[in-house]
Design an enzyme around this catalytic site. Structure first.
Site, PDB file in Angstrom:
ATOM      1  N   ASP A   1      66.540  38.782  84.609  1.00 11.36           N
ATOM      2  CA  ASP A   1      67.018  37.730  83.699  1.00 11.36           C
ATOM      3  C   ASP A   1      67.803  38.394  82.576  1.00 11.36           C
ATOM      4  O   ASP A   1      67.680  39.600  82.347  1.00 11.36           O
ATOM      5  CB  ASP A   1      65.849  36.919  83.107  1.00 11.36           C
ATOM      6  CG  ASP A   1      66.347  35.771  82.213  1.00 11.36           C
ATOM      7  OD1 ASP A   1      67.260  35.034  82.637  1.00 11.36           O
ATOM      8  OD2 ASP A   1      65.838  35.607  81.094  1.00 11.36           O
ATOM      9  N   SER A   2      68.587  37.587  81.868  1.00  9.35           N
ATOM     10  CA  SER A   2      69.326  38.131  80.723  1.00  9.35           C
ATOM     11  C   SER A   2      68.351  38.602  79.638  1.00  9.35           C
ATOM     12  O   SER A   2      68.686  39.464  78.844  1.00  9.35           O
ATOM     13  CB  SER A   2      70.230  37.047  80.137  1.00  9.35           C
ATOM     14  OG  SER A   2      69.436  35.944  79.734  1.00  9.35           O
TER      15      SER A   2
ATOM     16  N   CYS B   1      67.254  33.592  86.603  1.00 11.73           N
ATOM     17  CA  CYS B   1      68.181  33.180  85.556  1.00 11.73           C
ATOM     18  C   CYS B   1      69.102  32.129  86.168  1.00 11.73           C
ATOM     19  O   CYS B   1      69.843  32.434  87.118  1.00 11.73           O
ATOM     20  CB  CYS B   1      68.976  34.411  85.114  1.00 11.73           C
ATOM     21  SG  CYS B   1      70.288  34.050  83.932  1.00 11.73           S
TER      22      CYS B   1
ATOM     23  N   GLU C   1      64.897  34.100  72.021  1.00 10.30           N
ATOM     24  CA  GLU C   1      65.025  35.577  72.024  1.00 10.30           C
ATOM     25  C   GLU C   1      64.719  36.147  70.638  1.00 10.30           C
ATOM     26  O   GLU C   1      64.188  37.247  70.517  1.00 10.30           O
ATOM     27  CB  GLU C   1      66.438  36.003  72.460  1.00 10.30           C
ATOM     28  CG  GLU C   1      66.736  35.767  73.938  1.00 10.30           C
ATOM     29  CD  GLU C   1      66.047  36.758  74.876  1.00 10.30           C
ATOM     30  OE1 GLU C   1      65.917  37.941  74.532  1.00 10.30           O
ATOM     31  OE2 GLU C   1      65.621  36.322  75.970  1.00 10.30           O
TER      32      GLU C   1
ATOM     33  N   CYS D   1      66.823  26.258  82.851  1.00 10.49           N
ATOM     34  CA  CYS D   1      66.993  27.589  82.254  1.00 10.49           C
ATOM     35  C   CYS D   1      65.594  28.168  82.193  1.00 10.49           C
ATOM     36  O   CYS D   1      64.660  27.488  81.747  1.00 10.49           O
ATOM     37  CB  CYS D   1      67.593  27.477  80.861  1.00 10.49           C
ATOM     38  SG  CYS D   1      67.534  29.031  79.918  1.00 10.49           S
TER      39      CYS D   1
ATOM     40  N   HIS E   1      64.262  30.172  80.295  1.00 10.98           N
ATOM     41  CA  HIS E   1      63.676  30.276  78.950  1.00 10.98           C
ATOM     42  C   HIS E   1      62.945  28.984  78.559  1.00 10.98           C
ATOM     43  O   HIS E   1      62.028  29.018  77.750  1.00 10.98           O
ATOM     44  CB  HIS E   1      64.767  30.523  77.897  1.00 10.98           C
ATOM     45  CG  HIS E   1      65.263  31.934  77.823  1.00 10.98           C
ATOM     46  ND1 HIS E   1      66.038  32.501  78.799  1.00 10.98           N
ATOM     47  CD2 HIS E   1      65.098  32.891  76.870  1.00 10.98           C
ATOM     48  CE1 HIS E   1      66.347  33.743  78.449  1.00 10.98           C
ATOM     49  NE2 HIS E   1      65.782  34.011  77.294  1.00 10.98           N
TER      50      HIS E   1
HETATM   51  N1  DGL Z   1      67.185  32.305  81.198  1.00 13.55           N
HETATM   52  C1  DGL Z   1      68.504  32.215  81.671  1.00 13.55           C
HETATM   53  C2  DGL Z   1      68.768  30.966  82.447  1.00 13.55           C
HETATM   54  O1  DGL Z   1      67.896  30.585  83.212  1.00 13.55           O
HETATM   55  C3  DGL Z   1      69.601  32.747  80.807  1.00 13.55           C
HETATM   56  C4  DGL Z   1      69.830  32.167  79.481  1.00 13.55           C
HETATM   57  C5  DGL Z   1      70.943  32.893  78.737  1.00 13.55           C
HETATM   58  O2  DGL Z   1      70.972  34.127  78.758  1.00 13.55           O
HETATM   59  O3  DGL Z   1      71.761  32.197  78.125  1.00 13.55           O
HETATM   60  O4  DGL Z   1      69.817  30.370  82.381  1.00 13.55           O
END
Ligand code: DGL
Length: 279
Positions: A17-18, A80, A172, A204, A206
């Site tokens: 993931d990012s 992600c 984050e 997402c 997150h």
């Molecule tokens: N958690 C990621 C997603 O599912 C990335 C969010 C990001 O880096 O903007 O999209």
């Protein structure tokens, strides 16, 4: 270029993931598959991805995936949605080397929403949900990948997408008060476009960290779909068919960012000690 140090060679299933969002997926897959070692890689130095262009996301996702391949993973899960939406198809069409596999997190979610079992490729049909709210990053929303995958499987579903700017940065940065305020304002904006969704997709990885805030803002009668458990089931099924992808390495947590800072936030989110090391 990202390189992962030699001491973590021979690892197993890569989870990418990012940043911290993929930990929601990692947690679920670890519970479902306790004997499988997972190597988690957070590209924290470049998070968030969701405000980047598709080309930039593709470049960063392939660099991170290559680093996990080089470190010994044969299978990498893009935990992600942004990478899955903006890069996965192009990667699968010509970039993934022979003997390696890259899977995303979109399809298990859409199969659940459209009441399909894995790999059911029958023609699109009517499903129970008619009005779906999609919450995702700006890049995921503008890719329209969710609508494309849905159209392969269902007819007559109205999707309203809300790009949730700022939520990933707030998570984050560990600023959950700001994250909650942003969730409320994004849900309000969505409801102005679609007053009565039957279902909401947290598109997402997150966002499950803010699931209660989404549910509260949406109301109890909206079914909220989040990915972690669906991805875990689908991975268990895949590894049953492809056990050679598991490997026998050691679990580890790697980041391109500051390991101390990332470890602190991760420990807080998962409510258990997580030690990241520098990739
Ligand atoms: N958690 C990621 C997603 O599912 C990335 C969010 C990001 O880096 O903007 O999209």
């Amino acid at each position: 270029m990202i390189a992962i140090s030699a001491k973590v060679k021979q690892m197993a299933v890569g989870i990418f993931d990012s940043g911290l969002g993929g930990l929601t997926v990692l947690d679920a897959v670890q519970k479902r598959l306790p004997d499988v070692p997972f190597a988690y890689f957070a590209d924290s130095a470049h998070a968030p991805y969701g405000v980047r262009t598709a080309d930039d996301i593709y470049e960063k996702t392939t660099a991170a995936t290559q680093a996990l391949f080089d470190a010994g993973c044969d299978l990498v899960i893009l935990a992600c949605n942004t990478a899955s939406a903006a890069a996965l198809r192009k990667m699968q069409e010509g970039w993934v080397p022979e003997g390696k596999r890259v899977l995303g997190v979109f399809v298990p979610l859409i199969e659940a929403l459209t009441e399909r079992s894995w790999g059911d490729n029958s023609p699109p049909r009517e499903v129970d949900v008619k009005h779906v709210a999609l919450f995702a990053t700006p890049a995921t929303v503008s890719s329209r990948a969710f609508q494309r995958e849905l159209a392969f499987r269902a007819v007559g579903v109205d999707v309203e997408a809300q790009a949730c700017g700022g939520v990933v940065d707030a998570i984050e940065d560990n600023d959950l008060i700001l994250a909650e305020a942003l969730v409320n304002s994004h849900v309000d904006a969505l409801k102005r476009k679609m007053p009565h969704p039957d279902a909401a997709i947290l598109g997402c990885t997150h966002y499950p960290l803010m699931q209660d805030a989404f549910q509260q803002a949406l109301g109890e009668d909206v079914k909220v779909f989040s990915q972690a458990n669906l991805v875990a089931e689908s991975l268990a099924d895949y590894l049953d068919r492809r056990p050679e992808m598991i490997g026998s390495g050691e679990a580890c947590f790697l980041t391109s960012g500051d390991p101390k800072r990332v470890s602190n936030s991760a420990t807080q989110f998962l409510r258990r000690e997580i030690q990241f090391q520098a990739a």
